[in-house]
Design a protein around this motif. Structure first.
Motif, PDB file in Angstrom:
ATOM      1  N   SER A 284     -17.048  -0.211 -20.511  1.00 29.59           N
ATOM      2  CA  SER A 284     -17.309  -1.360 -19.454  1.00 29.59           C
ATOM      3  C   SER A 284     -18.505  -2.258 -19.550  1.00 29.59           C
ATOM      4  O   SER A 284     -18.676  -2.832 -20.842  1.00 29.59           O
ATOM      5  CB  SER A 284     -17.307  -0.501 -18.117  1.00 29.59           C
ATOM      6  OG  SER A 284     -16.763  -1.595 -17.162  1.00 29.59           O
ATOM      7  N   ARG A 285     -19.403  -2.289 -18.684  1.00 28.24           N
ATOM      8  CA  ARG A 285     -20.687  -3.005 -18.980  1.00 28.24           C
ATOM      9  C   ARG A 285     -21.410  -2.438 -20.073  1.00 28.24           C
ATOM     10  O   ARG A 285     -22.187  -3.134 -21.118  1.00 28.24           O
ATOM     11  CB  ARG A 285     -21.548  -3.002 -17.631  1.00 28.24           C
ATOM     12  CG  ARG A 285     -22.178  -1.774 -17.408  1.00 28.24           C
ATOM     13  CD  ARG A 285     -22.619  -1.776 -15.678  1.00 28.24           C
ATOM     14  NE  ARG A 285     -21.600  -1.852 -14.989  1.00 28.24           N
ATOM     15  CZ  ARG A 285     -21.849  -1.893 -13.612  1.00 28.24           C
ATOM     16  NH1 ARG A 285     -22.783  -2.047 -13.009  1.00 28.24           N
ATOM     17  NH2 ARG A 285     -20.566  -1.937 -12.824  1.00 28.24           N
TER      18      ARG A 285
ATOM     19  N   LYS B 204     -19.714  -3.822 -23.200  1.00 21.41           N
ATOM     20  CA  LYS B 204     -20.422  -5.434 -23.473  1.00 21.41           C
ATOM     21  C   LYS B 204     -21.633  -5.292 -24.001  1.00 21.41           C
ATOM     22  O   LYS B 204     -21.966  -6.035 -25.037  1.00 21.41           O
ATOM     23  CB  LYS B 204     -20.776  -6.025 -22.121  1.00 21.41           C
ATOM     24  CG  LYS B 204     -19.523  -6.244 -21.158  1.00 21.41           C
ATOM     25  CD  LYS B 204     -19.766  -6.998 -19.843  1.00 21.41           C
ATOM     26  CE  LYS B 204     -19.351  -6.597 -18.457  1.00 21.41           C
ATOM     27  NZ  LYS B 204     -17.684  -6.832 -18.276  1.00 21.41           N
TER      28      LYS B 204
ATOM     29  N   GLU C 121     -10.754 -10.608 -14.395  1.00 25.07           N
ATOM     30  CA  GLU C 121     -12.150 -11.005 -13.782  1.00 25.07           C
ATOM     31  C   GLU C 121     -12.582 -12.119 -14.606  1.00 25.07           C
ATOM     32  O   GLU C 121     -12.102 -12.663 -15.783  1.00 25.07           O
ATOM     33  CB  GLU C 121     -13.240  -9.792 -14.447  1.00 25.07           C
ATOM     34  CG  GLU C 121     -14.788 -10.476 -13.937  1.00 25.07           C
ATOM     35  CD  GLU C 121     -15.656  -9.065 -14.068  1.00 25.07           C
ATOM     36  OE1 GLU C 121     -15.471  -8.273 -15.181  1.00 25.07           O
ATOM     37  OE2 GLU C 121     -16.663  -9.077 -13.244  1.00 25.07           O
TER      38      GLU C 121
ATOM     39  N   ILE D  87     -18.067 -12.432 -12.051  1.00 25.45           N
ATOM     40  CA  ILE D  87     -19.117 -11.713 -12.644  1.00 25.45           C
ATOM     41  C   ILE D  87     -20.483 -12.323 -12.567  1.00 25.45           C
ATOM     42  O   ILE D  87     -21.511 -11.360 -12.476  1.00 25.45           O
ATOM     43  CB  ILE D  87     -18.620 -11.488 -14.205  1.00 25.45           C
ATOM     44  CG1 ILE D  87     -19.209 -10.110 -14.613  1.00 25.45           C
ATOM     45  CG2 ILE D  87     -19.039 -12.670 -15.142  1.00 25.45           C
ATOM     46  CD1 ILE D  87     -18.583  -9.616 -16.140  1.00 25.45           C
TER      47      ILE D  87
ATOM     48  N   PHE E 289     -23.135 -10.183 -10.693  1.00 27.62           N
ATOM     49  CA  PHE E 289     -24.138  -9.586 -11.610  1.00 27.62           C
ATOM     50  C   PHE E 289     -24.990 -10.871 -12.155  1.00 27.62           C
ATOM     51  O   PHE E 289     -24.963 -10.596 -13.616  1.00 27.62           O
ATOM     52  CB  PHE E 289     -23.385  -8.677 -12.552  1.00 27.62           C
ATOM     53  CG  PHE E 289     -22.751  -7.520 -12.032  1.00 27.62           C
ATOM     54  CD1 PHE E 289     -23.187  -6.282 -11.612  1.00 27.62           C
ATOM     55  CD2 PHE E 289     -21.429  -7.551 -12.235  1.00 27.62           C
ATOM     56  CE1 PHE E 289     -22.359  -5.368 -11.011  1.00 27.62           C
ATOM     57  CE2 PHE E 289     -20.730  -6.670 -11.570  1.00 27.62           C
ATOM     58  CZ  PHE E 289     -20.882  -5.460 -11.229  1.00 27.62           C
TER      59      PHE E 289
ATOM     60  N   TRP F  27      -8.485  -5.757 -14.487  1.00 28.47           N
ATOM     61  CA  TRP F  27      -9.851  -6.782 -14.409  1.00 28.47           C
ATOM     62  C   TRP F  27     -10.281  -6.889 -15.658  1.00 28.47           C
ATOM     63  O   TRP F  27     -10.975  -7.933 -15.902  1.00 28.47           O
ATOM     64  CB  TRP F  27     -10.509  -5.777 -13.339  1.00 28.47           C
ATOM     65  CG  TRP F  27     -11.983  -6.164 -13.016  1.00 28.47           C
ATOM     66  CD1 TRP F  27     -13.241  -5.822 -13.203  1.00 28.47           C
ATOM     67  CD2 TRP F  27     -11.982  -7.388 -12.138  1.00 28.47           C
ATOM     68  NE1 TRP F  27     -13.965  -6.480 -12.599  1.00 28.47           N
ATOM     69  CE2 TRP F  27     -13.402  -7.473 -11.942  1.00 28.47           C
ATOM     70  CE3 TRP F  27     -11.165  -8.344 -11.544  1.00 28.47           C
ATOM     71  CZ2 TRP F  27     -14.032  -8.689 -11.041  1.00 28.47           C
ATOM     72  CZ3 TRP F  27     -11.869  -9.360 -10.723  1.00 28.47           C
ATOM     73  CH2 TRP F  27     -12.965  -9.373 -10.432  1.00 28.47           C
TER      74      TRP F  27
ATOM     75  N   HIS G 280      -9.139   1.987 -16.093  1.00 24.09           N
ATOM     76  CA  HIS G 280     -10.520   1.930 -16.448  1.00 24.09           C
ATOM     77  C   HIS G 280     -11.008   3.439 -16.655  1.00 24.09           C
ATOM     78  O   HIS G 280     -11.181   4.125 -15.677  1.00 24.09           O
ATOM     79  CB  HIS G 280     -11.329   1.164 -15.444  1.00 24.09           C
ATOM     80  CG  HIS G 280     -12.426   0.392 -15.702  1.00 24.09           C
ATOM     81  ND1 HIS G 280     -12.347  -0.356 -16.790  1.00 24.09           N
ATOM     82  CD2 HIS G 280     -13.849   0.573 -15.444  1.00 24.09           C
ATOM     83  CE1 HIS G 280     -13.849  -0.822 -17.017  1.00 24.09           C
ATOM     84  NE2 HIS G 280     -14.593  -0.147 -16.024  1.00 24.09           N
TER      85      HIS G 280
HETATM   86  C1  GTR Z   1     -17.262  -4.327 -12.870  1.00 24.33           C
HETATM   87  C2  GTR Z   1     -17.520  -5.522 -13.528  1.00 24.33           C
HETATM   88  C3  GTR Z   1     -16.998  -5.457 -14.740  1.00 24.33           C
HETATM   89  C4  GTR Z   1     -17.399  -4.105 -15.580  1.00 24.33           C
HETATM   90  C5  GTR Z   1     -17.590  -2.853 -14.601  1.00 24.33           C
HETATM   91  C6  GTR Z   1     -18.172  -1.827 -15.208  1.00 24.33           C
HETATM   92  O1  GTR Z   1     -17.658  -4.224 -11.384  1.00 24.33           O
HETATM   93  O2  GTR Z   1     -17.014  -6.595 -12.611  1.00 24.33           O
HETATM   94  O3  GTR Z   1     -17.090  -6.447 -15.745  1.00 24.33           O
HETATM   95  O4  GTR Z   1     -18.419  -4.154 -16.135  1.00 24.33           O
HETATM   96  O5  GTR Z   1     -17.976  -3.299 -13.362  1.00 24.33           O
HETATM   97  O6  GTR Z   1     -18.965  -1.744 -15.863  1.00 24.33           O
HETATM   98  O7  GTR Z   1     -17.720  -0.704 -14.723  1.00 24.33           O
END
Ligand code: GTR
Length: 357
Positions: A209-210, A213, A249, A254, A258, A302, A337
């Motif tokens: 997730s983040r 990235k 998203e 975003i 964040f 998402w 997720h």
């Molecule tokens: C969410 C964010 C996503 C993703 C996620 C995560 O809220 O909008 O882009 O990064 O968090 O990191 O679990």
């Protein structure tokens, strides 16, 4: 196991919003074509500048490996007996970075398989959520990889308004937190160089997730990293800004939730995706020709699975140009997720085939 272009489960027509053609990655900013690996090296520099400055706010300063030191604080301990893998050792280190205005430290734990090595390593920085489970660790170790893990939030907090602490106190700058976390991976790599029995030429990184990235950005900005496993990264990771499936998203959401992850002006592009001089294939292509796997969950709307396919399609020509098409992979699973043991195993199979394990 790798999906080819033809087998991708989503096409552009599955998008509910489409902001038009993606910028051509194999053309220089002045329009001249990129035809050879030498051309690509120049285009790569151009792309790095564009995406880093607009989206991520640049990077903290690059440091020589000597700026990072390790101190063993616990170990070796015998771990994993209950998984019937004998001889696994666990060592815990403080990683210290000395060159900044303030001292910076984070903790790194290493599980090493039995034997003399040198072992390939899988490195993960998502400890802020949960450290690797023993079950997942056992899968990594059984395949002959060492596993190193840390908490990227020890370097930069995942909070708005924390820009005077941690790395921001040590190395003040306008870079976003994703860049700070990517930099933490680079320092963790420097730390691994100091530890015997590891193979510095075979360090793979993976995150969710983040954290997905983050690993894409870390791999894009440090060619010492041998392979990248991006799990469910979505917006500003593996998913295309311009092509969005239902429930995806967007830049607006975003950067509202964040803002500190990015360049302070990145939110200006919300609703103006069509005009961005890049899309996320620019980030992925910076990892070429090294192995890169996108792990996508069909139910994680998402994170925009449709847009992940577009990024994959748009990145593939660079891997093809460099003669490494097999090193770009994308896998899909049912469900939502999450960074499941099965996701780890698919990444381990992918890198095992490509960098040995
Ligand atoms: C969410 C964010 C996503 C993703 C996620 C995560 O809220 O909008 O882009 O990064 O968090 O990191 O679990």
């Amino acid at each position: 196991m790798m999906n080819t272009y033809q087998e991708l489960p989503y096409s552009r027509s599955d998008a509910v919003e489409d902001d038009g053609p993606l910028p051509d990655i194999l053309a220089f900013a002045d329009g001249a074509p990129v035809r050879t690996a030498a051309d690509w090296a120049r285009r790569r520099a151009e792309i790095t500048d564009i995406i880093l400055s607009i989206e991520y706010g640049g990077m903290p300063p690059a440091l020589p490996p000597e700026a990072t030191d390790v101190e063993l604080v616990h170990g070796p301990a015998n771990a994993f007996r209950r998984f019937e893998i004998d001889g696994v050792t666990q060592d815990t280190y403080y990683v210290r970075i000395s060159e900044g205005a303030e001292p910076l430290r984070f903790t790194l734990t290493l599980w090493t398989p039995p034997g003399d090595g040198p072992f390939p390593v899988v490195l993960n920085g998502d400890g802020c959520w949960s450290y690797l489970s023993d079950k997942t660790g056992a899968e990594v170790l059984k395949r002959g990889f060492a596993v190193a893990f840390f908490n990227r939030c020890e370097v930069a907090r995942d909070r708005n308004g924390a820009c005077d602490r941690g790395i921001y106190a040590a190395f003040p700058g306008a870079y976003g937190t994703l860049s700070a976390w990517a930099w933490a991976y680079h320092r963790a790599y420097d730390a691994l160089l100091r530890i015997p029995k590891l193979d510095p030429g075979r360090v793979a990184i993976t995150g969710h997730s983040r954290g997905g990235k983050t690993v894409e950005l870390a791999g894009a900005t440090d060619t010492r990293i041998a392979a990248v496993g991006d799990n469910n990264s979505g917006c500003c990771g593996f998913s295309c800004h311009r092509v969005r499936g239902a429930g995806s998203e967007r830049i607006a959401a975003i950067t509202r939730n964040f803002p500190f992850w990015f360049d302070k002006d990145f939110g200006r592009w919300a609703g103006h995706e069509a005009g961005l001089p890049f899309d996320q294939h620019f980030l992925a292509a910076l990892i070429a020709p090294r192995p890169l796997l996108f792990a996508v969950a069909h139910g994680d709307l998402w994170s925009n699975p449709v847009g992940a396919c577009e990024t994959y399609r748009a990145t593939a020509p660079v891997y093809r140009l460099l003669g490494a098409e097999e090193n770009l992979g994308i896998v899909f699973r049912e469900g939502g997720h999450g960074h499941l043991t099965g996701d780890w195993c698919r990444f381990l199979d992918f890198i095992g085939e490509r960098m040995g394990g």
